[in-house]
Design an enzyme around this catalytic site. Sequence first.
Site, PDB file in Angstrom:
ATOM      1  N   CYS A   3      16.995  30.398 -14.408  1.00 54.53           N
ATOM      2  CA  CYS A   3      16.570  31.678 -15.596  1.00 54.53           C
ATOM      3  C   CYS A   3      16.023  31.277 -16.397  1.00 54.53           C
ATOM      4  O   CYS A   3      14.586  31.807 -16.605  1.00 54.53           O
ATOM      5  CB  CYS A   3      17.730  32.767 -15.593  1.00 54.53           C
ATOM      6  SG  CYS A   3      18.694  33.215 -13.713  1.00 54.53           S
ATOM      7  N   ARG A  41      12.720  33.656 -16.775  1.00 57.19           N
ATOM      8  CA  ARG A  41      12.171  34.822 -15.706  1.00 57.19           C
ATOM      9  C   ARG A  41      12.634  36.170 -15.245  1.00 57.19           C
ATOM     10  O   ARG A  41      12.142  36.838 -15.121  1.00 57.19           O
ATOM     11  CB  ARG A  41      11.228  33.897 -14.252  1.00 57.19           C
ATOM     12  CG  ARG A  41      12.875  33.106 -13.669  1.00 57.19           C
ATOM     13  CD  ARG A  41      12.546  32.557 -12.443  1.00 57.19           C
ATOM     14  NE  ARG A  41      14.562  32.727 -11.618  1.00 57.19           N
ATOM     15  CZ  ARG A  41      15.236  33.296 -11.187  1.00 57.19           C
ATOM     16  NH1 ARG A  41      14.534  34.335 -11.626  1.00 57.19           N
ATOM     17  NH2 ARG A  41      16.262  32.946 -10.751  1.00 57.19           N
TER      18      ARG A  41
END
Length: 286
Positions: free
Chosen positions: A170, A190
Site C-alpha cells: 500500500c 496507493r
Amino acid sequence: MDVYHNLVRDVLENGVLKPNRTGTDTLSLFAKSYQVDLADGYPLLTTKKVYFRSVILELLWYLRGEDHIRWLRDEHGVHIWDAWADEDGYVGPIYPVLWRRFPALKHQHGGSYPGKDQPELDAEALQWRYEEVDQLQRVIDLIKTNPSSRRMVVSTWHPALLGEMRLPPCHIMYIFNVSGGRLHCHLTQRSGDIALGIPFNLACYAALTMAVAAETGLKPGIFAHTIVDAHIYVNHIDGLKEQLTRTSRPLPTLEIQKKPIDELELEDFALKNYDPHPAIRFPVAV
C-alpha cells in the site's frame, strides 16, 4: 494532530461510496495529502491509543528483509500481519524484502546496449545476473555522501512479483530530502485505511525518518504523506466520529539511539509523555 482529524472529516463529509475487494464498502477521496513537522513532537495519535510497541516492532521487521512474519508473530507476539500470512507465516516479497533485498536482473555482455547504431545483439552474448538491492542502505549512504541528491528513493512496487505477495504494498514509495541540516521524508501510498492503517503508517515512517536522521547526524524535519485512495470503511464511521469528539493532547517525544539501522532494537526507542485517550476498536477488512 489536527491534520489527521481534518483528513477524517474531509472523507466523512465528502467521500464517495465505493465497493472494493474486501466486500465492505468505503467512503473514498482521491489524492489527499498532509504533513507534520517532527520538531513539534512524535506524531502518535492522542485521541485514541496507538500501540507504540507494535509500531516499532513492525518497523524493525521491515528492516530485517524477511518474507515471513515468524519473528514478528512468534518471537514478539505481534499479530497485525496474521490476516495476510499463510499457516507458516509466509507473506511473500513485500516491504521487508523490497526495502532490503529488492530483486533485480541485470544484463552482462561485452558491448554496449543495442541502440540505433547497434540494432541487434547476439543472444548468446547476453547473460543475466541476479542481484538483490538494499535500497534503504543505498539511500542512507547517499544521505551521508551526497545530501543534496534528489534520488533518495525507496520503491516497493514490483509488478513482476505482485502475484507472489499476500498483500501488494500500500505504501509504495518514500523519498528522503536533506535541507538546512534537516532530514525530510515524503511517503506515497496507493491505498490508505484512515482508521487503522494511516495512524500506524504515520508513526512508523516518522520513527524511520528519526532513526535515519540520528544515524546520519541530521535533525528530523518534515514528514509528508500523500494517499491516492484515502478511504474509510463504512463499519469504521461510528468509531471515527467518536474519536473526533475527543480533544487532542500534547504529542509525546521519541528518543532513538544513534546506531546503524541494522543494529536497532526495540529498547533503542524511548517514548516519553504519551497520554492518549482509550483505544477504539476497528474491525480489519481483509
